[in-house]
Design an enzyme around this catalytic site. Structure first.
Site, PDB file in Angstrom:
ATOM      1  N   CYS A  39       0.807  -1.222   0.000  1.00  0.00           N
ATOM      2  CA  CYS A  39       0.000   0.000   0.000  1.00  0.00           C
ATOM      3  C   CYS A  39       0.831   1.259   0.000  1.00  0.00           C
ATOM      4  O   CYS A  39       0.927   1.957  -0.997  1.00  0.00           O
ATOM      5  CB  CYS A  39      -0.924  -0.023   1.215  1.00  0.00           C
ATOM      6  SG  CYS A  39      -1.885  -1.486   1.208  1.00  0.00           S
TER       7      CYS A  39
HETATM    8  N1  SAJ Z   1       4.852   2.111   9.593  1.00  0.00           N
HETATM    9  C1  SAJ Z   1       5.795   2.938  10.209  1.00  0.00           C
HETATM   10  N2  SAJ Z   1       5.380   3.789  11.197  1.00  0.00           N
HETATM   11  C2  SAJ Z   1       4.067   3.848  11.590  1.00  0.00           C
HETATM   12  C3  SAJ Z   1       3.120   3.004  10.951  1.00  0.00           C
HETATM   13  C4  SAJ Z   1       3.537   2.154   9.957  1.00  0.00           C
HETATM   14  O1  SAJ Z   1       6.978   2.914   9.875  1.00  0.00           O
HETATM   15  O2  SAJ Z   1       3.752   4.625  12.505  1.00  0.00           O
HETATM   16  C5  SAJ Z   1       5.284   1.229   8.513  1.00  0.00           C
HETATM   17  C6  SAJ Z   1       4.991  -0.227   8.769  1.00  0.00           C
HETATM   18  O3  SAJ Z   1       6.055  -0.841   9.460  1.00  0.00           O
HETATM   19  C7  SAJ Z   1       4.841  -0.770   7.356  1.00  0.00           C
HETATM   20  C8  SAJ Z   1       4.275   0.410   6.582  1.00  0.00           C
HETATM   21  O4  SAJ Z   1       4.530   1.566   7.371  1.00  0.00           O
HETATM   22  O5  SAJ Z   1       6.096  -1.111   6.816  1.00  0.00           O
HETATM   23  C9  SAJ Z   1       2.786   0.315   6.281  1.00  0.00           C
HETATM   24  O6  SAJ Z   1       2.130  -0.169   7.418  1.00  0.00           O
HETATM   25  P1  SAJ Z   1       0.607   0.307   7.750  1.00  0.00           P
HETATM   26  O7  SAJ Z   1       0.161  -0.495   8.906  1.00  0.00           O
HETATM   27  O8  SAJ Z   1       0.571   1.775   7.859  1.00  0.00           O
HETATM   28  O9  SAJ Z   1      -0.307  -0.002   6.496  1.00  0.00           O
HETATM   29  P2  SAJ Z   1      -0.419  -1.310   5.592  1.00  0.00           P
HETATM   30  O10 SAJ Z   1       0.443  -1.144   4.412  1.00  0.00           O
HETATM   31  O11 SAJ Z   1      -0.263  -2.545   6.399  1.00  0.00           O
HETATM   32  O12 SAJ Z   1      -1.907  -1.213   5.124  1.00  0.00           O
HETATM   33  C10 SAJ Z   1      -2.805  -2.286   5.361  1.00  0.00           C
HETATM   34  C11 SAJ Z   1      -3.110  -2.784   3.983  1.00  0.00           C
HETATM   35  N3  SAJ Z   1      -3.892  -3.970   3.913  1.00  0.00           N
HETATM   36  C12 SAJ Z   1      -3.336  -5.056   3.318  1.00  0.00           C
HETATM   37  O13 SAJ Z   1      -2.172  -5.159   3.080  1.00  0.00           O
HETATM   38  C13 SAJ Z   1      -4.235  -6.137   2.978  1.00  0.00           C
HETATM   39  C14 SAJ Z   1      -3.925  -1.768   3.232  1.00  0.00           C
HETATM   40  O14 SAJ Z   1      -4.555  -2.372   2.098  1.00  0.00           O
HETATM   41  C15 SAJ Z   1      -4.965  -1.117   4.055  1.00  0.00           C
HETATM   42  O15 SAJ Z   1      -5.440  -0.003   3.328  1.00  0.00           O
HETATM   43  C16 SAJ Z   1      -4.402  -0.606   5.350  1.00  0.00           C
HETATM   44  O16 SAJ Z   1      -3.850  -1.704   6.063  1.00  0.00           O
HETATM   45  C17 SAJ Z   1      -5.454   0.068   6.172  1.00  0.00           C
HETATM   46  O17 SAJ Z   1      -6.542   0.290   5.643  1.00  0.00           O
HETATM   47  O18 SAJ Z   1      -5.144   0.393   7.323  1.00  0.00           O
END
Ligand code: SAJ
Length: 436
Positions: free
Chosen positions: A277
């Protein structure tokens, strides 16, 4: 396999009956939707071109963290779940949900998966059916890209003959609080009738649906959600680098700022952003601005620049840490803990661990990784996959915590690592522990 077949439920909306549901794409997004639709009483065809996925599902095996083998077996047991790669199984569908990847190719949206899904569905469209796109994409995709393909293949007209809309996925792997069913679902349609059917469908699957003004608003709402996170993560990553240089504890800064009950939301520095994403979706938005308006999204470009450079920053920090111990990176043993893109996930797509490992390899480090969650991972450099034990930890000149999965013996790590760079501020302070 003996099936207990329960009476299918489905629903009737005026002259429109919705029972046979096809989910195109059985990955991180599509399989949870399929499982929930079966549970809600629909007849579900889980379609995927990846025959290995279909074989797993037919044999009651799940390859998705949040779906257990028992969930798949139960779905098969209802007699209303059919995993298949055979497009003929799509005949006579009432509602089709497209949950296929939307990657980037050379910095631009790769629409090939959506195109393929629309072409396959278009061959099986009948009057009164409904098509919903869930894949994250640029505003306008549903009506200007998917719609014309469906019309071309079916000879029928969007709106007049069949319904069409967009409902962005919000599945967050590993999140046991906000499950698919508990997460509010945005729904939209090309017209009121499409919205009505699509909202009625998802009202059977989730606790709450939220109707958007139109498909473009729904498409952009999804991109806003992910760009919001991408930009704010970049903000704290940049602050972390500068705070460190100023001798300020950024983790305490964020914890302190989080005491504000309004107008603030904490994000945390890390080794970079991974997953399918954040490294991708915001660029769909900036690509659309450039194509349609001849402008750019400066926020997206800055956020991409900062987040994409975090793995390099981690490499610099490891080099500095080894240097303080009078060790060159070249020939030093470096053990990386956690290669998944985020904790408690088996997904290593776009993981920042790859940038860290490639940067260290370029400096001549002797690399090893440990991640019990990720079964298949290739960083494109020579490295050993190792068990987490005293000998590996003691032999490492540096241990780098990239992804802090649960169920790891971090006590053992801190006890035996001589130099630990913790990029997630997961570990308690110790003389051998440094934070990003
Ligand atoms: N991250 C940071 N600092 C933070 C938050 C996240 O470094 O404070 C990093 C994480 O380690 C990761 C990346 O950012 O590498 C993304 O993580 P995330 O939790 O913000 O979001 P995603 O990519 O996991 O988004 C998921 C996705 N769902 C699937 O993979 C099936 C996405 O489709 C969804 O839109 C999203 O969750 C959501 O809706 O929250």
């Amino acid at each position: 396999m003996g099936h207990t077949t329960y009476a299918p439920v489905g629903f009737q909306l005026g002259r429109v009956r919705v029972q046979k549901t096809i989910i195109i794409g059985q990955g991180y997004v599509g399989l949870p939707v399929a499982m929930r639709a079966v549970e809600a009483g629909f007849d579900v065809v889980g379609f995927d071109l990846d025959k290995a996925k279909i074989a797993d599902l037919e044999n009651g095996r799940s390859y998705i963290d949040d779906i257990t083998d028992a969930d798949v077996v139960a779905a098969l047991g209802t007699g209303r779940f059919r995993p298949t790669s055979d497009a003929e199984s799509l005949d006579g569908f009432d509602i089709a949900v497209i949950t296929v990847p939307t990657p980037l190719r050379d910095g631009a949206p790769d629409m090939s998966y959506i195109r393929s899904a629309a072409e396959i569905i278009g061959e099986h469209i009948t009057p009164g059916c409904t098509v919903v796109l869930e894949s994250t994409t640029y505003p306008g995709t549903t009506e200007t890209f998917v719609g014309p393909i469906l019309e071309d293949r079916s000879g029928l007209a969007v709106g007049a003959d069949f319904h069409l809309g967009f409902s962005p996925e919000r599945i967050d792997p590993g999140n046991t609080t906000w499950t698919f069913e508990k997460t509010p679902k945005i729904v939209s349609g090309v017209d009121a009738a499409s919205l009505e059917v699509i909202q009625a469908f998802y009202d059977q699957l989730v606790d709450r649906t939220v109707s958007a003004g139109g498909t473009r608003e729904a498409e952009m709402a999804k991109l806003l959600e992910n760009t919001f996170r991408h930009v704010n993560i970049a903000l704290v990553n940049e602050l972390a680098i500068n705070a460190k240089a100023l001798g300020i504890d950024i983790w305490n800064v964020i914890e302190t700022a989080s005491s504000k009950p309004f107008g603030f939301m904490p994000f945390y520095p890390g080794p970079g952003v991974g997953g399918h994403c954040l490294p991708i979706d915001p660029t769909y938005l900036s690509w659309q601005f450039e194509r349609e308006l001849g402008t750019v999204s400066r926020f997206v470009k800055i956020a991409n620049d900062i987040n994409d450079n975090m793995p390099g920053h981690v490499v610099d920090r490891v080099q500095a840490g080894l240097n303080q111990r009078r060790k060159p990176v070249n020939g030093s043993k470096v053990l990386v803990l956690g290669v998944a893109y985020k904790p408690n996930s088996n997904d290593a797509r776009e993981t920042p661990a790859t940038g860290v490992l490639r940067g260290l390899a370029a400096l001549g480090a002797d690399l090893a990784v440990h991640d019990a969650w990720v079964t298949e991972y290739d960083a494109g450099v020579e490295l050993r996959h190792v068990a987490l034990d005293e000998s590996e930890l003691a032999a490492a000149d540096a241990v780098v915590l990239i992804t802090n999965h649960r169920d790891v013996d971090y006590e053992l790590v801190v006890r035996h690592a001589s130099y630990l760079l913790d990029t997630r501020h997961h570990l308690s302070p110790a003389e051998n522990v440094e934070y990003l």
